[in-house]
Design a protein around this motif. Structure first.
Motif, PDB file in Angstrom:
ATOM      1  N   ALA A   1       5.932   9.493   1.601  1.00  0.00           N
ATOM      2  CA  ALA A   1       6.214   9.611   2.940  1.00  0.00           C
ATOM      3  C   ALA A   1       7.797   9.328   3.235  1.00  0.00           C
ATOM      4  O   ALA A   1       8.857   8.833   2.463  1.00  0.00           O
ATOM      5  CB  ALA A   1       5.629   9.153   3.590  1.00  0.00           C
ATOM      6  N   THR A   2       8.317  10.672   3.949  1.00  0.00           N
ATOM      7  CA  THR A   2       9.689   9.989   4.409  1.00  0.00           C
ATOM      8  C   THR A   2       9.406   8.201   4.956  1.00  0.00           C
ATOM      9  O   THR A   2       8.231   7.622   5.594  1.00  0.00           O
ATOM     10  CB  THR A   2      10.374  11.171   5.841  1.00  0.00           C
ATOM     11  N   PRO A   3      10.507   8.000   5.475  1.00  0.00           N
ATOM     12  CA  PRO A   3      10.417   6.940   5.924  1.00  0.00           C
ATOM     13  C   PRO A   3       9.739   6.478   7.337  1.00  0.00           C
ATOM     14  O   PRO A   3       9.104   5.617   7.745  1.00  0.00           O
ATOM     15  CB  PRO A   3      12.383   6.009   5.581  1.00  0.00           C
ATOM     16  N   ALA A   4      10.651   7.588   8.014  1.00  0.00           N
ATOM     17  CA  ALA A   4      10.371   8.185   9.875  1.00  0.00           C
ATOM     18  C   ALA A   4       8.492   7.249   9.270  1.00  0.00           C
ATOM     19  O   ALA A   4       7.690   7.375  10.501  1.00  0.00           O
ATOM     20  CB  ALA A   4      10.603   8.876   9.641  1.00  0.00           C
ATOM     21  N   GLN A   5       7.871   8.503   8.659  1.00  0.00           N
ATOM     22  CA  GLN A   5       6.366   8.884   8.611  1.00  0.00           C
ATOM     23  C   GLN A   5       5.749   7.246   7.717  1.00  0.00           C
ATOM     24  O   GLN A   5       4.751   6.990   8.570  1.00  0.00           O
ATOM     25  CB  GLN A   5       6.279  10.297   7.379  1.00  0.00           C
ATOM     26  N   ALA A   6       6.627   6.910   7.313  1.00  0.00           N
ATOM     27  CA  ALA A   6       5.688   5.370   7.277  1.00  0.00           C
ATOM     28  C   ALA A   6       5.665   4.232   8.163  1.00  0.00           C
ATOM     29  O   ALA A   6       4.587   3.889   7.969  1.00  0.00           O
ATOM     30  CB  ALA A   6       6.003   4.939   5.863  1.00  0.00           C
ATOM     31  N   PHE A   7       6.815   4.237   8.683  1.00  0.00           N
ATOM     32  CA  PHE A   7       6.413   3.405   9.861  1.00  0.00           C
ATOM     33  C   PHE A   7       5.267   4.054  10.533  1.00  0.00           C
ATOM     34  O   PHE A   7       4.677   3.298  11.491  1.00  0.00           O
ATOM     35  CB  PHE A   7       8.005   3.311  10.462  1.00  0.00           C
TER      36      PHE A   7
ATOM     37  N   VAL B   1       3.380  -3.193   2.992  1.00  0.00           N
ATOM     38  CA  VAL B   1       5.327  -2.840   2.932  1.00  0.00           C
ATOM     39  C   VAL B   1       4.579  -1.583   1.822  1.00  0.00           C
ATOM     40  O   VAL B   1       3.267  -1.331   0.837  1.00  0.00           O
ATOM     41  CB  VAL B   1       5.377  -4.285   1.926  1.00  0.00           C
ATOM     42  N   THR B   2       5.329  -0.815   2.012  1.00  0.00           N
ATOM     43  CA  THR B   2       5.019   0.649   1.172  1.00  0.00           C
ATOM     44  C   THR B   2       6.231   0.979   0.707  1.00  0.00           C
ATOM     45  O   THR B   2       6.999   1.689   1.153  1.00  0.00           O
ATOM     46  CB  THR B   2       3.928   1.460   2.344  1.00  0.00           C
ATOM     47  N   PRO B   3       5.868   0.604  -0.866  1.00  0.00           N
ATOM     48  CA  PRO B   3       7.166   1.794  -2.173  1.00  0.00           C
ATOM     49  C   PRO B   3       6.501   3.350  -1.502  1.00  0.00           C
ATOM     50  O   PRO B   3       5.653   3.592  -0.724  1.00  0.00           O
ATOM     51  CB  PRO B   3       6.312   1.059  -2.920  1.00  0.00           C
ATOM     52  N   GLY B   4       6.932   4.261  -2.513  1.00  0.00           N
ATOM     53  CA  GLY B   4       6.610   5.236  -2.511  1.00  0.00           C
ATOM     54  C   GLY B   4       7.071   6.208  -1.324  1.00  0.00           C
ATOM     55  O   GLY B   4       6.448   6.848  -0.761  1.00  0.00           O
TER      56      GLY B   4
ATOM     57  N   VAL C   1       9.877  -0.350   0.613  1.00  0.00           N
ATOM     58  CA  VAL C   1      10.215  -0.696  -0.062  1.00  0.00           C
ATOM     59  C   VAL C   1      11.184   0.838  -0.364  1.00  0.00           C
ATOM     60  O   VAL C   1       9.478   1.729  -1.283  1.00  0.00           O
ATOM     61  CB  VAL C   1       9.463  -0.920  -1.693  1.00  0.00           C
ATOM     62  N   ILE C   2      12.300   1.052  -1.245  1.00  0.00           N
ATOM     63  CA  ILE C   2      13.212   2.211  -1.270  1.00  0.00           C
ATOM     64  C   ILE C   2      13.964   1.686  -2.848  1.00  0.00           C
ATOM     65  O   ILE C   2      14.766   1.039  -2.287  1.00  0.00           O
ATOM     66  CB  ILE C   2      13.958   2.894  -0.516  1.00  0.00           C
TER      67      ILE C   2
ATOM     68  N   ALA D   1       0.711  -1.208  -0.177  1.00  0.00           N
ATOM     69  CA  ALA D   1       0.377  -0.053  -0.069  1.00  0.00           C
ATOM     70  C   ALA D   1       0.575   1.229  -0.160  1.00  0.00           C
ATOM     71  O   ALA D   1       2.200   1.347   0.473  1.00  0.00           O
ATOM     72  CB  ALA D   1      -1.203  -0.009   0.873  1.00  0.00           C
ATOM     73  N   SER D   2       0.555   2.994  -0.134  1.00  0.00           N
ATOM     74  CA  SER D   2       1.394   3.290  -0.302  1.00  0.00           C
ATOM     75  C   SER D   2       1.428   4.114   1.731  1.00  0.00           C
ATOM     76  O   SER D   2       0.120   3.419   2.257  1.00  0.00           O
ATOM     77  CB  SER D   2       0.383   5.049  -1.072  1.00  0.00           C
ATOM     78  N   PRO D   3       2.147   4.852   1.217  1.00  0.00           N
ATOM     79  CA  PRO D   3       1.629   5.832   2.683  1.00  0.00           C
ATOM     80  C   PRO D   3       1.368   5.525   3.309  1.00  0.00           C
ATOM     81  O   PRO D   3       0.880   5.854   4.115  1.00  0.00           O
ATOM     82  CB  PRO D   3       3.381   6.221   3.069  1.00  0.00           C
ATOM     83  N   GLN D   4       0.053   6.438   2.220  1.00  0.00           N
ATOM     84  CA  GLN D   4      -1.040   7.413   2.650  1.00  0.00           C
ATOM     85  C   GLN D   4      -2.707   6.297   3.664  1.00  0.00           C
ATOM     86  O   GLN D   4      -2.586   7.168   4.008  1.00  0.00           O
ATOM     87  CB  GLN D   4      -0.940   8.115   1.949  1.00  0.00           C
ATOM     88  N   GLU D   5      -1.447   4.588   2.645  1.00  0.00           N
ATOM     89  CA  GLU D   5      -2.808   4.422   3.847  1.00  0.00           C
ATOM     90  C   GLU D   5      -3.275   3.842   5.069  1.00  0.00           C
ATOM     91  O   GLU D   5      -3.871   2.516   4.294  1.00  0.00           O
ATOM     92  CB  GLU D   5      -3.293   3.414   2.397  1.00  0.00           C
ATOM     93  N   ALA D   6      -1.661   3.781   4.875  1.00  0.00           N
ATOM     94  CA  ALA D   6      -0.727   2.296   5.863  1.00  0.00           C
ATOM     95  C   ALA D   6      -1.569   2.609   7.140  1.00  0.00           C
ATOM     96  O   ALA D   6      -2.116   1.603   7.629  1.00  0.00           O
ATOM     97  CB  ALA D   6       0.444   3.171   6.083  1.00  0.00           C
ATOM     98  N   ALA D   7      -1.679   4.233   7.443  1.00  0.00           N
ATOM     99  CA  ALA D   7      -2.909   3.938   9.141  1.00  0.00           C
ATOM    100  C   ALA D   7      -4.004   3.051   9.107  1.00  0.00           C
ATOM    101  O   ALA D   7      -4.663   2.320   9.747  1.00  0.00           O
ATOM    102  CB  ALA D   7      -2.651   4.963   9.137  1.00  0.00           C
TER     103      ALA D   7
END
Ligand code: C5P
Length: 243
Positions: free
Chosen positions: A206-212, A188-191, A220-221, A169-175
């Motif tokens: 998103a930044t790695p910290a934001q994604a987590f 697992v988020t790319p982007g 994924v980077i 998913a995108s980091p925006q959808e992770a929450a």
């Protein structure tokens, strides 16, 4: 919100996407050896090289995310997932749009591969929700009258029913996905772009910290590491940014 991955070291939660040819991919794997734990093999590299590319990374101590986005009838996907897992891949992907029975077939396939290989754990099964290249208009054109976020939530429910390991998913959808899928799911988020990095063709980053923080289990980077002058230093910088 913490999740089952919160205490895993950052370096083990970063998947380096090797979107390049075989030689360059192997060279990058050598440079990142001992630092990165995961590499991603996509369709371009896999269809060019076959299972031997997975073996090449496994020999170098990596876990492999084999992103082939399977989508077919359940019988075919059970076989495909088994074959994919028998290469030694640790994580595989399939389109949730293939339906619950197809996802259950994929899970049976990886379980059968683990039994055959004598692995303690089956490969992680990840469902693809909505491709980020699809917007509301593109969904409407194929008969889906929902926003991408609504469709992602609906498909996550199907993944949960099928008891696969998680989703991409995108980091925006992770929450939102963490809410639906619970603390143990793989998300697992790319982007993802380190603070200050070139966004390339990624738009909603998103930044790695934001994604987590949003609940991703793994990020994924690709290019911020693979196209860096010193990929190992770029990887270390991201880990440092996270700790
Ligand atoms: O180089 P970059 O960091 O953009 O690579 C991100 C990786 O994640 C690529 O392999 C890309 O195909 C993949 N990906 C993505 N966005 C999605 C799904 C997959 O960037 N929505």
């Amino acid at each position: 919100m913490t999740n089952a991955f919160s205490n895993t070291p950052a370096a083990e939660r970063i998947i380096v996407a090797l979107d390049c040819g075989r030689d360059e991919a192997i060279e990058l794997a050598e440079k990142l050896r001992g630092r990165a734990r995961w590499v991603k093999v996509g369709m371009t590299l896999y269809y060019a090289c076959g299972p031997s590319i997975v073996a090449a990374f496994k020999q170098r101590g990596y876990k492999v995310f084999l992103d082939l986005k399977l989508h077919d009838i359940p019988f075919q996907i059970e076989g495909a997932a088994k074959s994919a897992a028998l290469t030694g891949a640790d994580m595989i992907t399939m389109h949730i749009a293939g339906g619950q029975a197809m996802l259950e077939g994929a899970q049976r396939g990886v379980d059968a591969a683990a039994a055959e290989r004598g692995d303690e754990q089956s490969a992680v099964t990840l469902g693809i929700t909505v491709l980020t290249s699809m917007d509301e208009a593109a969904l409407a054109q194929i008969g889906i009258e929902r926003t991408p976020a609504e469709q992602v939530a609906l498909l996550a429910g199907v993944a949960k029913e099928a008891s696969i390991s998680g989703v991409v998913a995108s980091p925006q959808e992770a929450a939102m996905l963490r809410e639906i899928l619970g603390p143990r799911a793989y998300i697992v988020t790319p982007g993802v772009r380190p603070a200050g990095a070139d966004k390339g063709d990624q738009s909603r980053v998103a930044t790695p910290a934001q994604a987590f923080q949003n609940g991703a289990s793994h990020i994924v980077i690709g290019r911020p590491i693979t196209k860096a002058v010193d990929p190992a230093a770029a990887f270390d910088d991201i880990v440092a940014e996270l700790s």
